[in-house]
Structure formats: structure tokens, C-alpha cells
Design an enzyme around this catalytic site. Structure first.
Site, PDB file in Angstrom:
ATOM      1  N   ASP A   8       6.943 -14.593   0.471  1.00  0.00           N
ATOM      2  CA  ASP A   8       8.366 -14.318   0.245  1.00  0.00           C
ATOM      3  C   ASP A   8       8.963 -13.959   1.603  1.00  0.00           C
ATOM      4  O   ASP A   8       8.296 -14.092   2.646  1.00  0.00           O
ATOM      5  CB  ASP A   8       8.575 -13.241  -0.832  1.00  0.00           C
ATOM      6  CG  ASP A   8       8.284 -11.823  -0.320  1.00  0.00           C
ATOM      7  OD1 ASP A   8       7.716 -11.694   0.791  1.00  0.00           O
ATOM      8  OD2 ASP A   8       8.624 -10.876  -1.026  1.00  0.00           O
ATOM      9  N   CYS A  64       3.715 -10.810   1.173  1.00  0.00           N
ATOM     10  CA  CYS A  64       5.074 -10.303   0.950  1.00  0.00           C
ATOM     11  C   CYS A  64       5.233  -9.125   1.913  1.00  0.00           C
ATOM     12  O   CYS A  64       4.507  -9.057   2.909  1.00  0.00           O
ATOM     13  CB  CYS A  64       5.290  -9.917  -0.512  1.00  0.00           C
ATOM     14  SG  CYS A  64       4.159  -8.670  -1.158  1.00  0.00           S
ATOM     15  N   THR A  66       4.537  -5.891   1.606  1.00  0.00           N
ATOM     16  CA  THR A  66       3.348  -5.016   1.626  1.00  0.00           C
ATOM     17  C   THR A  66       2.072  -5.738   1.175  1.00  0.00           C
ATOM     18  O   THR A  66       0.969  -5.279   1.443  1.00  0.00           O
ATOM     19  CB  THR A  66       3.550  -3.853   0.636  1.00  0.00           C
ATOM     20  OG1 THR A  66       3.804  -4.436  -0.658  1.00  0.00           O
ATOM     21  CG2 THR A  66       4.715  -2.977   1.037  1.00  0.00           C
ATOM     22  N   HIS A  97     -17.689  -7.253  -2.659  1.00  0.00           N
ATOM     23  CA  HIS A  97     -17.831  -6.476  -3.894  1.00  0.00           C
ATOM     24  C   HIS A  97     -16.963  -6.984  -5.039  1.00  0.00           C
ATOM     25  O   HIS A  97     -17.370  -6.916  -6.192  1.00  0.00           O
ATOM     26  CB  HIS A  97     -17.473  -5.001  -3.639  1.00  0.00           C
ATOM     27  CG  HIS A  97     -18.485  -4.297  -2.793  1.00  0.00           C
ATOM     28  ND1 HIS A  97     -18.439  -2.947  -2.557  1.00  0.00           N
ATOM     29  CD2 HIS A  97     -19.570  -4.758  -2.111  1.00  0.00           C
ATOM     30  CE1 HIS A  97     -19.456  -2.594  -1.770  1.00  0.00           C
ATOM     31  NE2 HIS A  97     -20.146  -3.685  -1.484  1.00  0.00           N
ATOM     32  N   HIS A 132     -22.309  -6.096  -8.710  1.00  0.00           N
ATOM     33  CA  HIS A 132     -20.873  -6.366  -8.566  1.00  0.00           C
ATOM     34  C   HIS A 132     -20.434  -7.458  -9.542  1.00  0.00           C
ATOM     35  O   HIS A 132     -19.317  -7.426 -10.046  1.00  0.00           O
ATOM     36  CB  HIS A 132     -20.558  -6.767  -7.127  1.00  0.00           C
ATOM     37  CG  HIS A 132     -20.946  -5.715  -6.142  1.00  0.00           C
ATOM     38  ND1 HIS A 132     -20.343  -4.472  -6.125  1.00  0.00           N
ATOM     39  CD2 HIS A 132     -21.899  -5.690  -5.173  1.00  0.00           C
ATOM     40  CE1 HIS A 132     -20.894  -3.727  -5.180  1.00  0.00           C
ATOM     41  NE2 HIS A 132     -21.841  -4.444  -4.596  1.00  0.00           N
TER      42      HIS A 132
HETATM   43  C1  RB5 Z   1      10.871  -7.568  -0.695  1.00  0.00           C
HETATM   44  O1  RB5 Z   1      11.877  -6.792  -0.159  1.00  0.00           O
HETATM   45  C2  RB5 Z   1       9.612  -6.747  -0.943  1.00  0.00           C
HETATM   46  O2  RB5 Z   1       9.823  -5.898  -1.999  1.00  0.00           O
HETATM   47  C3  RB5 Z   1       8.441  -7.685  -1.173  1.00  0.00           C
HETATM   48  O3  RB5 Z   1       8.271  -8.482  -0.045  1.00  0.00           O
HETATM   49  C4  RB5 Z   1       7.097  -7.019  -1.412  1.00  0.00           C
HETATM   50  O4  RB5 Z   1       6.799  -6.106  -0.445  1.00  0.00           O
HETATM   51  C5  RB5 Z   1       6.849  -6.488  -2.739  1.00  0.00           C
HETATM   52  O5  RB5 Z   1       5.798  -5.943  -3.043  1.00  0.00           O
END
Ligand code: RB5
Length: 362
Positions: A8, A64, A66, A97, A132
Site C-alpha cells: 500500500d 504497508c 508497519t 518455527h 513446530h
Molecule cells: C496506512 O496509513 C497505514 O495504516 C497502513 O500502511 C498500515 O500501516 C496498516 O497497518
């Protein structure tokens, strides 16, 4: 190796680094985004996860902001084990694992230069299996109305523990059940199983004019299926499946057991010409020694079948082992896993000879 990838706007910054790393290492199926623009991570994560879930890709990479949103969404798909790996050690352990089949990274948490080492650790680390594997199988068992276990070759054993399936299996086990009822129930169980097996078929949006208004709706987006019954008992499962999927093509495989070598010998095999483009379900109600099922799958593959699964009503552990020894990547869908084979090769407790009970020949 085929890898599905997706980003994204939060993960877009990692796109070039991931592409550079994968070039020459894997065939990449790219689900975007292709330009930096605001986008919803579930749209991308679910597409990538479906590719892996349905076996069109071996593994997936998502990014994305995070890595968390992509992971949460991807893990909704059957058989997906996605994890956020923003450092090398997590990636290594995530594979060793947890056998992560999708790795997610956060474009707001790591620099593009860190991505190659993370990907390298994940791809080069082998899954350790053993304890595992047992733990992963406990997770799989929680999926939907199925109990699913996974072998090291990637092929799953999925047991349908849905109450309707179990109830109907009990009736066909009963030696007093009539031929008519037996035949009807075998069709019903096969239909219920395929209903569940096809849960993740891709859909595309269409427009439909109702008597009241024009509306958006969903249609199956052209995924082609084929069923291949193993003669003769497999025939009993075909109609139950065709009732739900009338456009599926039907092939046939006939095998007999050579009395001297005891090996299955082909006497008939005709499959749809475009078998390579279809998802194929080999049908055989009883998976006993696994000899004929393994041979039937081999025949379908020899004629071009790429994605071949086995659908049985009742299986013995010996049969599952044999099929996975020859075709480790094959998913085996069953309604019941029984105890063992007896000295005559019958499944115990089983239901006797499915062919005889379907066609009233005994
Ligand atoms: C987008 O702003 C952000 O929320 C997305 O990239 C991601 O980090 C969601 O988990």
C-alpha cells in the site's frame, strides 16, 4: 519459485528494494500498487494471500506502513501464516518455527536497505518441522469447519468436521443403509465438501439489473474446475459436485490392480484437453492403500494437470501417507480419517466396498 507481492502507500517505499532482491531469484506476481497513491491495504493483502492460499504462488511478500494491517488481513485466508518481520532475526525464526508463507514489512519502520537481508533470512531458512509442525497443525485445525494438517511437502490433509458431513458419513457407514440412500448421501457429502473446498474461489464485480434497480453484484471470475472420478466408485461423487458447479468438466480414470505385481494399471484415461488450466479434483470415496489414488493423480499430471487435489470420503492413514509420499504437494480432502487397513486392504471401520454399495453389486 513463484512469489506474490503487494504494497500500500505506507509500504511503497520498499517496493523497488524488494523487486531488486527478488529479480532472478523468483517469478514475481505483482499485485501493486504500482504508483504511490493512497490505497487500502486489505485490498492488496487479500489478493496476495489468495494467490498463496490457492497455490498459484508459493510465498508472498507484503508491505504497508508497519506490516501489521497487511498481516491481519492476509491471515484471514485459509492456510496463510503471515507475520510482520522488520528485522532479520524475526524473519529467520518466523520461517524456522512458524513456517511463515507470507512475510510482511513496514515501510515506516525500516529503510529500504534493510529489506534484502530480511528477505534473505526468511527465504534461506528451512522450516524445522517436528514440534513446530505439530503446533502449526493446531492452528490449522481452528480454520473454518475443517480440521487441517500440513505435511512438510506442503500438501494438506483437510478433514471436514462439519456436523452435516459427520451425520451423513455415519449413515453411509451403516451396513443396513439401502443402495438408494447410500448413493444419495455420497452425492450430498461430496457436494458439501466441494462447497467448503471452493470457499476461496475468486469473484469479480458485475452489474445486475433487478426489477427494481441497477446494482453491483458478484460473479465467479472464470476459475475453471475439473473433476476426475476414479472408476468406478468415484462416479458416485460426481453429480453432487456438478449440481453446485455445473460448468466443471469431467474426466475419467480407470485403473485395475495387476494380480501379479499388485500395482495399479491404467485401462482408461480421458481428461479435458485444457486440464492444465483447470483446478482438478480427483474423486475416490475410499482412500485405502493409496495405490490407485496416487496412480490416478500421476495420470492427471502426465496429461498436463498442474493443481491437483484428492477428494475422498473416508481415508486410512496408510493411504494418506502413500499419496503424500508420491505427491507431497497434493491437498487431500476427506470427510473422515479412520483407524487402519485390515489384512484384506479394507479401511477399518470404513463402510465396506463403496463401489458395491453404490451400484448394488453385492
Ligand atoms: C496506512 O496509513 C497505514 O495504516 C497502513 O500502511 C498500515 O500501516 C496498516 O497497518
Amino acid at each position: 519459485m513463484i512469489l506474490a507481492v503487494g504494497y500500500d502507500h505506507g509500504g511503497f517505499v520498499l517496493r523497488a528494494a524488494v523487486a531488486d532482491f527478488l529479480r532472478g531469484r523468483a517469478e514475481v506476481r505483482d499485485f501493486g500498487i504500482f504508483e504511490e497513491q493512497r490505497s487500502d491495504y486489505p485490498d492488496i493483502a487479500l489478493k496476495v494471500a489468495l494467490e498463496v492460499s490457492e497455490g498459484r504462488a508459493d510465498l508472498g511478500v507484503l508491505a504497508c506502513g508497519t506490516g501489521i494491517g497487511m498481516t491481519v488481513a492476509a491471515n484471514k485466508m485459509r492456510g496463510i501464516r503471515a507475520g510482520v518481520c522488520n528485522d532479520v532475526e524475526t524473519a529467520r525464526l518466523g520461517k524456522a518455527h512458524n513456517n511463515l508463507n507470507i512475510l510482511a514489512m513496514g515501510g515506516r519502520l525500516i529503510a529500504p536497505e534493510q529489506a534484502p537481508a530480511i528477505l534473505e533470512a526468511w527465504l534461506s531458512t528451512p522450516f524445522e518441522g517436528e514440534r513446530h509442525l505439530a503446533r502449526i497443525n493446531k492452528i490449522s485445525a481452528a480454520e473454518a469447519s475443517t480440521l487441517s494438517t500440513e505435511g512438510l511437502g506442503g500438501g494438506r490433509v483437510v478433514v471436514f468436521n462439519h456436523p452435516l458431513v459427520q451425520h451423513k458419513v455415519s449413515i453411509i457407514r451403516d451396513k443396513n443403509t439401502s443402495v438408494k440412500e447410500f448413493r444419495e448421501l455420497v452425492q450430498e457429502i461430496a457436494g458439501l465438501m466441494v462447497y467448503e473446498i471452493t470457499r476461496n474461489l475468486p469473484l469479480s464485480e458485475i452489474e445486475v439489473e433487478t426489477p427494481v434497480a441497477l446494482t453491483k453484484a458478484w460473479a465467479l471470475s472464470g476459475k475453471k474446475l475439473a473433476v476426475v472420478p476414479v472408476l468406478r466408485a468415484g462416479l458416485g461423487m460426481v453429480d453432487g459436485i456438478l449440481q453446485l458447479i455445473p460448468n466443471a468438466k469431467v474426466g475419467h480414470v480407470g485403473l485395475y490392480r495387476d494380480p501379479e505385481t499388485l500395482k495399479p494399471v491404467e485401462y482408461y484415461c480421458k481428461v479435458p484437453q485444457d486440464i492444465g488450466e483447470r483446478e482438478v479434483f480427483v474423486l475416490d470415496p475410499m482412500l485405502a492403500t493409496g495405490g490407485s489414488a496416487a496412480a490416478a493423480i500421476s495420470l492427471v499430471k502426465e496429461r498436463g494437470g498442474q493443481k491437483v487435489s484428492l477428494v475422498c470420503l473416508i481415508a486410512a492413514p496408510e493411504g494418506i501417507k502413500r499419496v503424500h509420499a508420491v505427491h507431497p504437494e497434493t491437498d487431500i480432502f476427506i470427510a473422515a480419517l479412520d483407524d487402519r487397513l485390515n489384512e484384506h486392504g479394507y479401511i477399518v471401520p470404513g463402510l465396506g466396498d463403496a463401489g458395491d454399495r453404490l451400484f448394488g453389486t453385492r
